[in-house]
Design a protein around this motif. Structure first.
Motif, PDB file in Angstrom:
ATOM      1  N   ALA A  36     -60.211 -19.241  18.713  1.00 47.03           N
ATOM      2  CA  ALA A  36     -61.047 -18.086  18.369  1.00 47.03           C
ATOM      3  C   ALA A  36     -60.743 -16.911  19.282  1.00 47.03           C
ATOM      4  O   ALA A  36     -60.665 -15.757  18.848  1.00 47.03           O
ATOM      5  CB  ALA A  36     -62.523 -18.468  18.478  1.00 47.03           C
ATOM      6  N   VAL A  84     -70.008 -16.951  27.727  1.00 46.47           N
ATOM      7  CA  VAL A  84     -70.945 -16.318  26.793  1.00 46.47           C
ATOM      8  C   VAL A  84     -71.312 -17.265  25.664  1.00 46.47           C
ATOM      9  O   VAL A  84     -72.463 -17.304  25.210  1.00 46.47           O
ATOM     10  CB  VAL A  84     -70.310 -15.036  26.188  1.00 46.47           C
ATOM     11  CG1 VAL A  84     -71.156 -14.504  25.058  1.00 46.47           C
ATOM     12  CG2 VAL A  84     -70.143 -13.995  27.257  1.00 46.47           C
ATOM     13  N   LEU A  85     -70.341 -18.059  25.239  1.00 51.12           N
ATOM     14  CA  LEU A  85     -70.571 -18.904  24.067  1.00 51.12           C
ATOM     15  C   LEU A  85     -70.906 -20.338  24.444  1.00 51.12           C
ATOM     16  O   LEU A  85     -70.808 -21.240  23.623  1.00 51.12           O
ATOM     17  CB  LEU A  85     -69.312 -18.887  23.175  1.00 51.12           C
ATOM     18  CG  LEU A  85     -68.924 -17.504  22.639  1.00 51.12           C
ATOM     19  CD1 LEU A  85     -67.634 -17.572  21.844  1.00 51.12           C
ATOM     20  CD2 LEU A  85     -70.026 -16.936  21.756  1.00 51.12           C
ATOM     21  N   ILE A 119     -62.717  -8.902  28.476  1.00 50.15           N
ATOM     22  CA  ILE A 119     -63.268 -10.253  28.450  1.00 50.15           C
ATOM     23  C   ILE A 119     -62.135 -11.248  28.642  1.00 50.15           C
ATOM     24  O   ILE A 119     -61.231 -11.346  27.802  1.00 50.15           O
ATOM     25  CB  ILE A 119     -63.980 -10.543  27.111  1.00 50.15           C
ATOM     26  CG1 ILE A 119     -65.028  -9.458  26.823  1.00 50.15           C
ATOM     27  CG2 ILE A 119     -64.641 -11.920  27.147  1.00 50.15           C
ATOM     28  CD1 ILE A 119     -65.724  -9.623  25.490  1.00 50.15           C
ATOM     29  N   HIS A 161     -77.049 -18.545  20.667  1.00 48.30           N
ATOM     30  CA  HIS A 161     -76.492 -17.518  21.556  1.00 48.30           C
ATOM     31  C   HIS A 161     -77.602 -17.011  22.454  1.00 48.30           C
ATOM     32  O   HIS A 161     -78.730 -16.846  22.034  1.00 48.30           O
ATOM     33  CB  HIS A 161     -75.926 -16.382  20.705  1.00 48.30           C
ATOM     34  CG  HIS A 161     -75.072 -15.423  21.449  1.00 48.30           C
ATOM     35  ND1 HIS A 161     -75.583 -14.307  22.073  1.00 48.30           N
ATOM     36  CD2 HIS A 161     -73.742 -15.414  21.685  1.00 48.30           C
ATOM     37  CE1 HIS A 161     -74.595 -13.652  22.644  1.00 48.30           C
ATOM     38  NE2 HIS A 161     -73.475 -14.284  22.431  1.00 48.30           N
ATOM     39  N   LYS A 165     -78.406 -14.076  23.666  1.00 50.88           N
ATOM     40  CA  LYS A 165     -79.116 -12.901  23.208  1.00 50.88           C
ATOM     41  C   LYS A 165     -79.237 -12.965  21.691  1.00 50.88           C
ATOM     42  O   LYS A 165     -78.485 -12.327  20.981  1.00 50.88           O
ATOM     43  CB  LYS A 165     -78.340 -11.629  23.601  1.00 50.88           C
ATOM     44  CG  LYS A 165     -78.034 -11.508  25.075  1.00 50.88           C
ATOM     45  CD  LYS A 165     -78.755 -10.301  25.636  1.00 50.88           C
ATOM     46  CE  LYS A 165     -78.810 -10.309  27.141  1.00 50.88           C
ATOM     47  NZ  LYS A 165     -77.644 -10.222  27.904  1.00 50.88           N
ATOM     48  N   ILE A 218     -59.445  -9.834  26.348  1.00 54.59           N
ATOM     49  CA  ILE A 218     -59.813  -9.043  25.171  1.00 54.59           C
ATOM     50  C   ILE A 218     -60.183  -7.664  25.676  1.00 54.59           C
ATOM     51  O   ILE A 218     -61.225  -7.475  26.318  1.00 54.59           O
ATOM     52  CB  ILE A 218     -61.011  -9.649  24.417  1.00 54.59           C
ATOM     53  CG1 ILE A 218     -60.719 -11.086  24.013  1.00 54.59           C
ATOM     54  CG2 ILE A 218     -61.313  -8.830  23.172  1.00 54.59           C
ATOM     55  CD1 ILE A 218     -61.903 -11.778  23.357  1.00 54.59           C
ATOM     56  N   GLU A 220     -72.077  -7.307  28.250  1.00 53.90           N
ATOM     57  CA  GLU A 220     -72.811  -8.571  28.328  1.00 53.90           C
ATOM     58  C   GLU A 220     -71.929  -9.701  28.823  1.00 53.90           C
ATOM     59  O   GLU A 220     -72.387 -10.620  29.494  1.00 53.90           O
ATOM     60  CB  GLU A 220     -73.372  -8.935  26.943  1.00 53.90           C
ATOM     61  CG  GLU A 220     -74.599  -8.118  26.573  1.00 53.90           C
ATOM     62  CD  GLU A 220     -75.039  -8.381  25.125  1.00 53.90           C
ATOM     63  OE1 GLU A 220     -75.988  -7.729  24.679  1.00 53.90           O
ATOM     64  OE2 GLU A 220     -74.423  -9.239  24.468  1.00 53.90           O
ATOM     65  N   PHE A 274     -66.252 -16.653  14.105  1.00 50.47           N
ATOM     66  CA  PHE A 274     -66.065 -18.055  13.718  1.00 50.47           C
ATOM     67  C   PHE A 274     -66.285 -18.242  12.223  1.00 50.47           C
ATOM     68  O   PHE A 274     -65.616 -19.047  11.583  1.00 50.47           O
ATOM     69  CB  PHE A 274     -67.069 -18.965  14.441  1.00 50.47           C
ATOM     70  CG  PHE A 274     -66.843 -19.114  15.919  1.00 50.47           C
ATOM     71  CD1 PHE A 274     -67.535 -20.071  16.631  1.00 50.47           C
ATOM     72  CD2 PHE A 274     -65.964 -18.297  16.605  1.00 50.47           C
ATOM     73  CE1 PHE A 274     -67.347 -20.228  17.996  1.00 50.47           C
ATOM     74  CE2 PHE A 274     -65.770 -18.445  17.969  1.00 50.47           C
ATOM     75  CZ  PHE A 274     -66.470 -19.413  18.675  1.00 50.47           C
ATOM     76  N   LEU A 279     -62.129 -22.994  21.141  1.00 52.43           N
ATOM     77  CA  LEU A 279     -62.509 -21.686  21.673  1.00 52.43           C
ATOM     78  C   LEU A 279     -61.279 -20.830  21.911  1.00 52.43           C
ATOM     79  O   LEU A 279     -61.293 -19.621  21.675  1.00 52.43           O
ATOM     80  CB  LEU A 279     -63.294 -21.861  22.984  1.00 52.43           C
ATOM     81  CG  LEU A 279     -64.768 -22.210  22.782  1.00 52.43           C
ATOM     82  CD1 LEU A 279     -65.386 -22.701  24.078  1.00 52.43           C
ATOM     83  CD2 LEU A 279     -65.533 -20.990  22.287  1.00 52.43           C
ATOM     84  N   LEU A 332     -69.862 -12.340  19.616  1.00 51.32           N
ATOM     85  CA  LEU A 332     -68.459 -12.765  19.550  1.00 51.32           C
ATOM     86  C   LEU A 332     -68.249 -13.947  18.617  1.00 51.32           C
ATOM     87  O   LEU A 332     -67.171 -14.103  18.040  1.00 51.32           O
ATOM     88  CB  LEU A 332     -67.962 -13.135  20.958  1.00 51.32           C
ATOM     89  CG  LEU A 332     -67.713 -11.934  21.878  1.00 51.32           C
ATOM     90  CD1 LEU A 332     -67.553 -12.406  23.315  1.00 51.32           C
ATOM     91  CD2 LEU A 332     -66.465 -11.180  21.438  1.00 51.32           C
ATOM     92  N   PHE A 335     -65.327 -15.504  28.097  1.00 52.03           N
ATOM     93  CA  PHE A 335     -65.552 -15.813  26.684  1.00 52.03           C
ATOM     94  C   PHE A 335     -66.270 -17.148  26.548  1.00 52.03           C
ATOM     95  O   PHE A 335     -67.279 -17.275  25.837  1.00 52.03           O
ATOM     96  CB  PHE A 335     -64.174 -15.840  25.986  1.00 52.03           C
ATOM     97  CG  PHE A 335     -64.192 -15.975  24.485  1.00 52.03           C
ATOM     98  CD1 PHE A 335     -63.829 -17.173  23.881  1.00 52.03           C
ATOM     99  CD2 PHE A 335     -64.533 -14.903  23.669  1.00 52.03           C
ATOM    100  CE1 PHE A 335     -63.799 -17.293  22.491  1.00 52.03           C
ATOM    101  CE2 PHE A 335     -64.513 -15.024  22.276  1.00 52.03           C
ATOM    102  CZ  PHE A 335     -64.141 -16.224  21.691  1.00 52.03           C
TER     103      PHE A 335
END
Lengths: 194, 428
Positions: A117, A178-179, A170, B79, B81, A129, A161, B94, A114, B90, A175
């Motif tokens: 990325a 969210v993921l 972010i 994800h 949403k 970010i 979001e 990837f 992560l 985001l 980060f």
């Protein structure tokens, strides 16, 4: 007799790389062949131009950012150790079973994948970010096909979001949050054979 | 003492020449095989089989070949949403990231411009990239092979090549003095053919031609995949072609200029090659004349390593006329025919050819093809390319062979950006 490529890679180096990255002996020698074939200047290090010579990478919208990830801060050359260290991020996680070293976090942990990325977006490495940085990456991925306004609103929505502490950017922990449901281990891994 | 020493040398040379001429050149010129090459190949196969020393191959990674849309939808699936289109997430990055790293580790293009890696070592140092000392016996056989190749085969082959080329130059110049007639054409064909046959012996070439009924006819265009300058020798051993190309200086230029005296070839000055219309016109005029030999063209424009066929330049497919596709596949076990022009110049390349075991290849003549109604030149070129790739067991790539030297066109990147954009904003 002896080959040009593998004679430059000593057994001690291979062992060290093995410890640091978790790649197997044969994977390391194969990747060294690849490194050597990319190194047109034959000086034991790759420059940005060497990467750009790969057509599939040159046409990748995020090509420049990916290439950047190989080069340490302010440097123009990457040696084989650095090359392997960066590639190690993409080793599948299940391959770690054999090498349980509880002290060091492996390069291919979920966290490190992560982080890799995250750094594609966070160009100035300030661990955030910003809206501008997000816009830059978006622009790279969409080219000329989306207007500034539309792109701006996409960026705003994305930050909204993800941003939980209201600083309009972010952070790495935001980060990750969210993921959290994304299968990072699989999506940011490459199946290295043998 | 001096005298008898020179006598001895002269005698050896005479015997040598007699053997070469009598046993190799003469039969070659008449298209007769005394079976030496076949026997040699049989012995070689036996030796290489017995000493089967495996070196590693196979791909480094397993790639994901799903489309961009498939992969990004997969990414977004978990994800919070989740919208399949009309949104950005985001984790989209990837996809590009993984694709990029995959191409750094293993890409489809750059490997085509270096020699193919072998499954098992064929006792030539040059093919052993990851050498590990194997055994005493293999080393001895390698040493023996080295001696045979450099001290016996090489002088023999160089002699043959020299004879073949001088014969070509002298013969075509002499024939060129004759007035135009059927006899002249016949003689020209004979001279060309015999020269190429001698040169083929000079490479210990064993060529198998398939489907000879589809051989290119006069007024047509023969199109083949390109691996090396030797392709010309391979094809010309079984037919007479009009060559197309740029005129060079030096020895090459001498050969080119004398060849064109006896029968029409299409040589261009360097400046002329830039003018595509002029080039097309000359080729059109040539094939319109049904008495002239079929043109031989390599539409890839550069040498590829014989594992794939790369983009065919559309120029040859716009002229009209019937296309006779030919697939050439070399067997890498006996010698690597690929000319890596960035790494080796012509002379070192020929030296490598002449110190290989042999050149073994298959040539397939494919049924003639013509452009169909409503088809454009690019589509026709791709159709021919696929047919050749299929027959030769080669990979069919759309990448341009010119990528050997030039940068890739940015329009490919723009295509990807467009595709991705439609995923973010949805269809308009």
């Amino acid at each position: 007799m002896g080959s040009r490529a593998s004679s430059l890679l000593r057994e001690e180096d291979i062992e060290e790389i093995k410890k640091e990255t978790g790649f197997s002996h044969s994977q390391i020698t194969r990747l060294y062949s690849r490194f050597h074939s990319l190194d047109k200047g034959e000086n034991g290090a790759l420059s940005r131009e060497d990467f750009q010579r790969i057509p599939e990478l040159a046409i990748n919208p995020l090509g420049d950012r990916i290439i950047n990830a190989f080069f340490p801060e302010g440097e123009d050359q990457v040696n084989f150790r650095g090359f392997m260290r960066t590639l190690a991020h993409f080793r599948p996680v299940e391959d770690n079973e054999k090498n349980k070293d509880p002290t060091a976090e492996p390069l291919n942990s979920r966290n490190n994948k992560l982080l890799f990325a995250f750094r594609l977006y966070d160009l100035d490495r300030d661990d955030k970010i910003s809206r501008d940085e997000l816009l830059q990456v978006l622009r790279m991925m969409v080219g000329v096909n989306i207007s500034d306004e539309q792109l701006g609103s996409i960026a705003d929505r994305t930050i909204q979001e993800a941003d939980t502490n209201g600083d309009m950017s972010i952070s790495f922990s935001e980060f990750i949050k969210v993921l959290e449901k994304v299968d990072v281990e699989q999506k940011m891994s490459i199946r290295f054979l043998h | 003492m001096e005298g008898s020493y020179w006598d001895l040398v002269l005698l050896v040379m005479e015997v040598w020449l007699f053997v070469v001429l009598g046993l190799i050149v003469l039969p070659a010129m008449f298209g007769v095989s005394l079976g030496f090459t076949d026997l040699y190949i049989k012995v070689l196969v036996k030796i290489l089989e017995v000493n089967n020393t495996l070196i590693q191959t196979s791909r480094i990674i397993e790639r994901n070949d799903d489309s961009m849309e498939e992969q990004i939808v997969e990414l977004r699936r978990s994800h919070p949403k989740f919208h399949s289109v009309g949104d950005f997430t985001l984790c989209d990055a990837f996809y590009f990231c993984k694709k990029g790293i995959e191409s750094i580790v293993d890409d489809e293009v750059t490997q085509r411009f270096t020699s193919e890696e072998l499954v098992s070592w064929n006792l030539l140092t040059r093919t052993n990239i990851n050498f590990h000392y194997i055994s005493v016996r293999v080393t001895i056989i390698w040493g023996l092979g080295l001696f045979i190749r450099y001290c016996i085969l090489l002088p023999l082959r160089v002699t043959l090549a020299a004879i073949g080329l001088s014969w070509l130059v002298i013969g075509t110049t002499l024939v060129g003095l004759l007035p135009n007639s059927n006899v002249k054409n016949w003689l020209s064909d004979v001279i060309h053919m015999t020269c190429y046959r001698i040169c083929a012996r000079g490479l210990s070439a064993r060529i198998r031609y398939h489907s000879k009924e589809n051989r290119p006819k006069k007024g047509g265009i023969c199109v083949a995949n390109h691996t090396s300058p030797i392709d010309i020798v391979i094809l010309a051993n079984d037919g007479c072609y009009a060559m197309v190309g740029q005129i060079h200086g030096g020895l090459m230029g001498v050969i080119q200029r004398s060849m064109v005296r006896s029968c029409p070839h299409v040589w261009f000055e360097r400046s002329e090659m830039k003018d595509r219309h002029a080039v097309a016109k000359r080729l059109k005029d040539h094939i319109a004349d049904k008495s002239k030999q079929p043109i031989l063209i390599f539409p890839e424009g550069t040498c590829i390593n014989n594992t794939s066929v790369m983009m065919f330049k559309k120029g040859s497919f716009e002229i009209g006329g019937t296309i006779y596709p030919v697939a050439i596949k070399y067997d890498p076990q006996f010698g690597d025919a690929f000319w890596n022009s960035g790494k080796y110049n012509m002379v070192s390349y020929l030296l490598r050819m002449m110190t290989s075991w042999a050149i073994v290849c298959n040539v397939w003549y494919l049924p003639p093809m013509s452009i169909q109604d409503g088809e454009d030149a690019v589509h026709f070129a791709n159709r021919v390319k696929s047919a050749i790739a299929l027959q030769g067991g080669l990979m069919d790539l759309s990448w341009d062979g010119g990528l050997k030297r030039e940068k890739v066109k940015q329009s490919f990147k723009e295509e990807q950006q467009k595709m991705y954009s439609s995923m973010i904003v949805g269809q308009d």
